[in-house]
Design a protein around this motif. Structure first.
Motif, PDB file in Angstrom:
ATOM      1  N   PHE A   1      10.309  -0.613  -2.596  1.00 54.93           N
ATOM      2  CA  PHE A   1       9.348   0.201  -1.855  1.00 54.93           C
ATOM      3  C   PHE A   1       7.920  -0.139  -2.286  1.00 54.93           C
ATOM      4  CE2 PHE A   1       6.710   4.059  -1.785  1.00 54.93           C
ATOM      5  CZ  PHE A   1       6.616   4.246  -0.419  1.00 54.93           C
ATOM      6  N   SER A   2       7.711  -0.254  -3.589  1.00 53.42           N
ATOM      7  CA  SER A   2       6.374  -0.591  -4.097  1.00 53.42           C
ATOM      8  C   SER A   2       5.928  -1.961  -3.609  1.00 53.42           C
ATOM      9  CB  SER A   2       6.363  -0.577  -5.626  1.00 53.42           C
ATOM     10  OG  SER A   2       6.586   0.714  -6.103  1.00 53.42           O
ATOM     11  N   GLN A   3       6.848  -2.900  -3.569  1.00 53.88           N
ATOM     12  CA  GLN A   3       6.504  -4.253  -3.131  1.00 53.88           C
ATOM     13  C   GLN A   3       6.137  -4.302  -1.651  1.00 53.88           C
ATOM     14  OE1 GLN A   3       9.976  -6.471  -4.240  1.00 53.88           O
ATOM     15  NE2 GLN A   3       9.184  -6.978  -6.261  1.00 53.88           N
ATOM     16  N   ILE A   4       6.923  -3.647  -0.806  1.00 54.19           N
ATOM     17  CA  ILE A   4       6.646  -3.754   0.632  1.00 54.19           C
ATOM     18  C   ILE A   4       5.566  -2.783   1.086  1.00 54.19           C
ATOM     19  CG2 ILE A   4       8.929  -4.673   1.156  1.00 54.19           C
ATOM     20  CD1 ILE A   4       9.746  -1.988   2.249  1.00 54.19           C
ATOM     21  N   ASN A   5       5.219  -1.824   0.257  1.00 56.24           N
ATOM     22  CA  ASN A   5       4.184  -0.847   0.616  1.00 56.24           C
ATOM     23  C   ASN A   5       2.815  -1.248   0.091  1.00 56.24           C
ATOM     24  OD1 ASN A   5       3.464   1.570   1.898  1.00 56.24           O
ATOM     25  ND2 ASN A   5       3.460   2.660  -0.036  1.00 56.24           N
ATOM     26  N   ARG A   6       2.758  -2.334  -0.671  1.00 49.95           N
ATOM     27  CA  ARG A   6       1.486  -2.797  -1.235  1.00 49.95           C
ATOM     28  C   ARG A   6       0.496  -3.152  -0.140  1.00 49.95           C
ATOM     29  NH1 ARG A   6       3.603  -6.788  -5.469  1.00 49.95           N
ATOM     30  NH2 ARG A   6       3.886  -7.982  -3.598  1.00 49.95           N
ATOM     31  N   LYS A   7      -0.740  -2.875  -0.402  1.00 46.41           N
ATOM     32  CA  LYS A   7      -1.808  -3.305   0.510  1.00 46.41           C
ATOM     33  C   LYS A   7      -2.166  -4.735   0.144  1.00 46.41           C
ATOM     34  CE  LYS A   7      -2.258   0.748   2.360  1.00 46.41           C
ATOM     35  NZ  LYS A   7      -1.066   1.103   3.018  1.00 46.41           N
ATOM     36  N   ARG A   8      -2.150  -5.609   1.114  1.00 47.32           N
ATOM     37  CA  ARG A   8      -2.397  -7.018   0.864  1.00 47.32           C
ATOM     38  C   ARG A   8      -3.747  -7.462   1.448  1.00 47.32           C
ATOM     39  NH1 ARG A   8       2.476  -7.712  -1.005  1.00 47.32           N
ATOM     40  NH2 ARG A   8       4.397  -7.507   0.080  1.00 47.32           N
ATOM     41  N   THR A   9      -4.700  -6.566   1.433  1.00 47.52           N
ATOM     42  CA  THR A   9      -6.015  -6.916   1.958  1.00 47.52           C
ATOM     43  C   THR A   9      -6.954  -7.229   0.804  1.00 47.52           C
ATOM     44  OG1 THR A   9      -6.658  -4.591   1.968  1.00 47.52           O
ATOM     45  CG2 THR A   9      -5.731  -5.482   4.007  1.00 47.52           C
ATOM     46  N   PRO A  10      -7.945  -8.045   1.060  1.00 47.10           N
ATOM     47  CA  PRO A  10      -8.903  -8.337  -0.010  1.00 47.10           C
ATOM     48  C   PRO A  10      -9.610  -7.057  -0.463  1.00 47.10           C
ATOM     49  CG  PRO A  10      -9.229  -9.797   1.859  1.00 47.10           C
ATOM     50  CD  PRO A  10      -8.234  -8.769   2.281  1.00 47.10           C
ATOM     51  N   VAL A  11      -9.893  -6.997  -1.729  1.00 47.95           N
ATOM     52  CA  VAL A  11     -10.548  -5.834  -2.290  1.00 47.95           C
ATOM     53  C   VAL A  11     -12.013  -6.179  -2.537  1.00 47.95           C
ATOM     54  CG1 VAL A  11     -10.590  -4.266  -4.267  1.00 47.95           C
ATOM     55  CG2 VAL A  11      -8.406  -5.130  -3.412  1.00 47.95           C
ATOM     56  N   LYS A  12     -12.889  -5.253  -2.151  1.00 47.98           N
ATOM     57  CA  LYS A  12     -14.306  -5.450  -2.412  1.00 47.98           C
ATOM     58  C   LYS A  12     -14.622  -4.876  -3.785  1.00 47.98           C
ATOM     59  CE  LYS A  12     -15.870  -5.276   2.350  1.00 47.98           C
ATOM     60  NZ  LYS A  12     -16.731  -4.599   3.322  1.00 47.98           N
ATOM     61  N   VAL A  13     -15.279  -5.640  -4.575  1.00 47.50           N
ATOM     62  CA  VAL A  13     -15.670  -5.209  -5.909  1.00 47.50           C
ATOM     63  C   VAL A  13     -17.178  -5.177  -5.978  1.00 47.50           C
ATOM     64  CG1 VAL A  13     -15.543  -5.725  -8.364  1.00 47.50           C
ATOM     65  CG2 VAL A  13     -13.596  -6.260  -6.891  1.00 47.50           C
ATOM     66  N   ARG A  14     -17.702  -4.050  -6.372  1.00 44.42           N
ATOM     67  CA  ARG A  14     -19.143  -3.924  -6.498  1.00 44.42           C
ATOM     68  C   ARG A  14     -19.569  -4.454  -7.867  1.00 44.42           C
ATOM     69  NH1 ARG A  14     -22.541   1.465  -7.075  1.00 44.42           N
ATOM     70  NH2 ARG A  14     -24.591   0.526  -6.911  1.00 44.42           N
ATOM     71  N   VAL A  15     -20.508  -5.401  -7.865  1.00 46.98           N
ATOM     72  CA  VAL A  15     -20.988  -5.989  -9.100  1.00 46.98           C
ATOM     73  C   VAL A  15     -22.368  -5.420  -9.377  1.00 46.98           C
ATOM     74  CG1 VAL A  15     -21.614  -8.122 -10.283  1.00 46.98           C
ATOM     75  CG2 VAL A  15     -19.670  -8.088  -8.702  1.00 46.98           C
ATOM     76  N   VAL A  16     -22.519  -4.846 -10.546  1.00 49.27           N
ATOM     77  CA  VAL A  16     -23.811  -4.301 -10.965  1.00 49.27           C
ATOM     78  C   VAL A  16     -24.367  -5.181 -12.061  1.00 49.27           C
ATOM     79  CG1 VAL A  16     -24.985  -2.286 -11.904  1.00 49.27           C
ATOM     80  CG2 VAL A  16     -23.015  -1.990 -10.388  1.00 49.27           C
ATOM     81  N   ARG A  17     -25.604  -5.667 -11.904  1.00 46.14           N
ATOM     82  CA  ARG A  17     -26.202  -6.552 -12.906  1.00 46.14           C
ATOM     83  C   ARG A  17     -27.384  -5.923 -13.543  1.00 46.14           C
ATOM     84  NH1 ARG A  17     -25.393 -12.545 -10.411  1.00 46.14           N
ATOM     85  NH2 ARG A  17     -23.342 -12.092  -9.710  1.00 46.14           N
TER      86      ARG A  17
END
Length: 170
Positions: free
Chosen positions: A154-170
């Motif tokens: 269930f965990s494997q087939i329910n995973r979201k496979r979309t790219p994740v946006k990561v906010r980078v703070v400098r």
């Protein structure tokens, strides 16, 4: 895997022949236990006069999405006991999640993701051992393995496979 292949694999595992009627019953029991974790989706098109309850399906678990006949998403609706109530009249496409249907014969393939099929083999082996001796520790181990494997699949087939946006703070 067909029900017959599941039965043969479980029979091979327990090293005894499992009756076909018992096998069919146990496979359908396993399908029922997997239930909502099977992530089975279906759709239906309905025409409504608006502001009245319309039947969708007996096996409806929850409505995922509703579109009108122009492809616009509809958010103003209510659902209850396999029915939906839409505010405006019209034709709507309803996508919903439902329970998997039981197989009718061992020649059928369960409508579960193929990753669940080994879980059905484990459940059938458990069921056979439990039927023979309800205090069998092997049966308890097999049932625990079944539940763990079902959650893993269930965990494997329910995973979201979309790219994740990561906010980078400098």
């Amino acid at each position: 895997m067909t029900g017959r292949e599941i039965l043969e694999a479980a029979s091979s595992f327990v090293d005894e022949e499992i009756d076909e009627a018992d096998g069919l019953y146990a496979i359908n029991s396993a399908i029922a236990e997997i239930g909502d974790m099977a992530l089975i989706y279906d759709n239906i098109t309905i025409t409504t006069k608006g502001d009245r309850w319309e039947f969708v399906a007996d096996d409806l678990l929850n409505i995922v999405e509703i579109e009108d006949n122009h492809g616009n998403l509809i958010h103003n609706y209510r659902e209850r006991n396999g029915q939906v109530k839409l505010v405006y009249p019209g034709r709507y496409n309803i996508w919903y999640r439902r329970l998997p249907r039981p197989i009718e014969s061992l020649d059928d393939t369960p409508e579960l993701h193929a990753a669940y099929h080994p879980c059905l083999v484990t459940y059938l082996a458990y069921w056979f051992k439990k039927k023979d001796d309800d205090e069998n520790p092997d049966a308890n181990f097999l049932y625990e393995k079944f539940t763990v494997d079902v959650r893993r699949v269930f965990s494997q087939i329910n995973r979201k496979r979309t790219p994740v946006k990561v906010r980078v703070v400098r």
